[in-house]
Design a protein around this motif. Structure first.
Motif, PDB file in Angstrom:
ATOM      1  N   THR A  29       0.831  -1.206   0.000  1.00  0.00           N
ATOM      2  CA  THR A  29       0.000   0.000   0.000  1.00  0.00           C
ATOM      3  C   THR A  29       0.864   1.254   0.000  1.00  0.00           C
ATOM      4  O   THR A  29       0.636   2.183  -0.787  1.00  0.00           O
ATOM      5  N   THR A  50       2.551   1.687  -3.389  1.00  0.00           N
ATOM      6  CA  THR A  50       1.577   2.152  -4.379  1.00  0.00           C
ATOM      7  C   THR A  50       1.362   3.657  -4.240  1.00  0.00           C
ATOM      8  O   THR A  50       1.325   4.384  -5.235  1.00  0.00           O
ATOM      9  N   LEU A 103       0.947   0.225 -12.343  1.00  0.00           N
ATOM     10  CA  LEU A 103      -0.293  -0.190 -11.692  1.00  0.00           C
ATOM     11  C   LEU A 103      -1.363  -0.578 -12.703  1.00  0.00           C
ATOM     12  O   LEU A 103      -2.237  -1.382 -12.398  1.00  0.00           O
ATOM     13  N   GLN A 104      -1.284  -0.027 -13.884  1.00  0.00           N
ATOM     14  CA  GLN A 104      -2.257  -0.373 -14.918  1.00  0.00           C
ATOM     15  C   GLN A 104      -2.041  -1.783 -15.438  1.00  0.00           C
ATOM     16  O   GLN A 104      -2.947  -2.378 -16.007  1.00  0.00           O
ATOM     17  N   THR A 130      -0.986  -4.343 -13.473  1.00  0.00           N
ATOM     18  CA  THR A 130      -1.048  -5.315 -12.385  1.00  0.00           C
ATOM     19  C   THR A 130      -2.474  -5.438 -11.873  1.00  0.00           C
ATOM     20  O   THR A 130      -3.228  -4.468 -11.864  1.00  0.00           O
ATOM     21  N   SER A 131      -2.804  -6.625 -11.450  1.00  0.00           N
ATOM     22  CA  SER A 131      -4.141  -6.845 -10.897  1.00  0.00           C
ATOM     23  C   SER A 131      -4.212  -6.254  -9.492  1.00  0.00           C
ATOM     24  O   SER A 131      -3.189  -5.986  -8.854  1.00  0.00           O
ATOM     25  N   THR A 132      -5.410  -6.078  -9.019  1.00  0.00           N
ATOM     26  CA  THR A 132      -5.610  -5.569  -7.662  1.00  0.00           C
ATOM     27  C   THR A 132      -4.956  -6.495  -6.648  1.00  0.00           C
ATOM     28  O   THR A 132      -4.337  -6.038  -5.690  1.00  0.00           O
ATOM     29  N   GLU A 133      -5.069  -7.791  -6.884  1.00  0.00           N
ATOM     30  CA  GLU A 133      -4.478  -8.765  -5.961  1.00  0.00           C
ATOM     31  C   GLU A 133      -2.956  -8.624  -5.925  1.00  0.00           C
ATOM     32  O   GLU A 133      -2.345  -8.697  -4.869  1.00  0.00           O
ATOM     33  N   GLN A 192      -1.256  -5.955  -6.550  1.00  0.00           N
ATOM     34  CA  GLN A 192      -0.915  -4.682  -5.928  1.00  0.00           C
ATOM     35  C   GLN A 192      -0.941  -4.766  -4.410  1.00  0.00           C
ATOM     36  O   GLN A 192      -0.364  -3.928  -3.731  1.00  0.00           O
ATOM     37  N   GLU A 193      -1.592  -5.778  -3.881  1.00  0.00           N
ATOM     38  CA  GLU A 193      -1.697  -5.933  -2.433  1.00  0.00           C
ATOM     39  C   GLU A 193      -0.589  -6.795  -1.847  1.00  0.00           C
ATOM     40  O   GLU A 193      -0.496  -6.940  -0.635  1.00  0.00           O
TER      41      GLU A 193
END
Length: 68
Positions: A35, A38, A48-49, A51-54, A56-57
């Motif tokens: 986080t 990011t 970030l565009q 990569t998936s949300t998962e 990014q976590e």
């Protein structure tokens, strides 16, 4: 400690050491590091565009994308 922003004017490996020093001092988990990283991205935020949300976590996965 707040890590500096990453705007790609500093070499990634140098920035990563600074970021991880701040993360260790703050006792951040992998999710907290992801986080914070990011939020610290500026010019490199385009990653970030792609990569998936998962992804990014999870700090290690996010870093992997930045090192490509």
């Amino acid at each position: 400690m707040k890590p500096p922003q990453f705007d790609a004017t500093t070499a990634w490996n140098v920035y990563r050491r600074q970021f991880e020093a701040a993360a260790n001092a703050n006792g951040w988990s992998s999710t907290e590091k992801a986080t914070a990283l990011t939020l610290a991205l500026r010019d490199a935020a385009a990653i970030l565009q792609r990569t998936s949300t998962e992804e990014q976590e999870v700090y290690e996965q996010l870093v992997g994308h930045l090192e490509m």
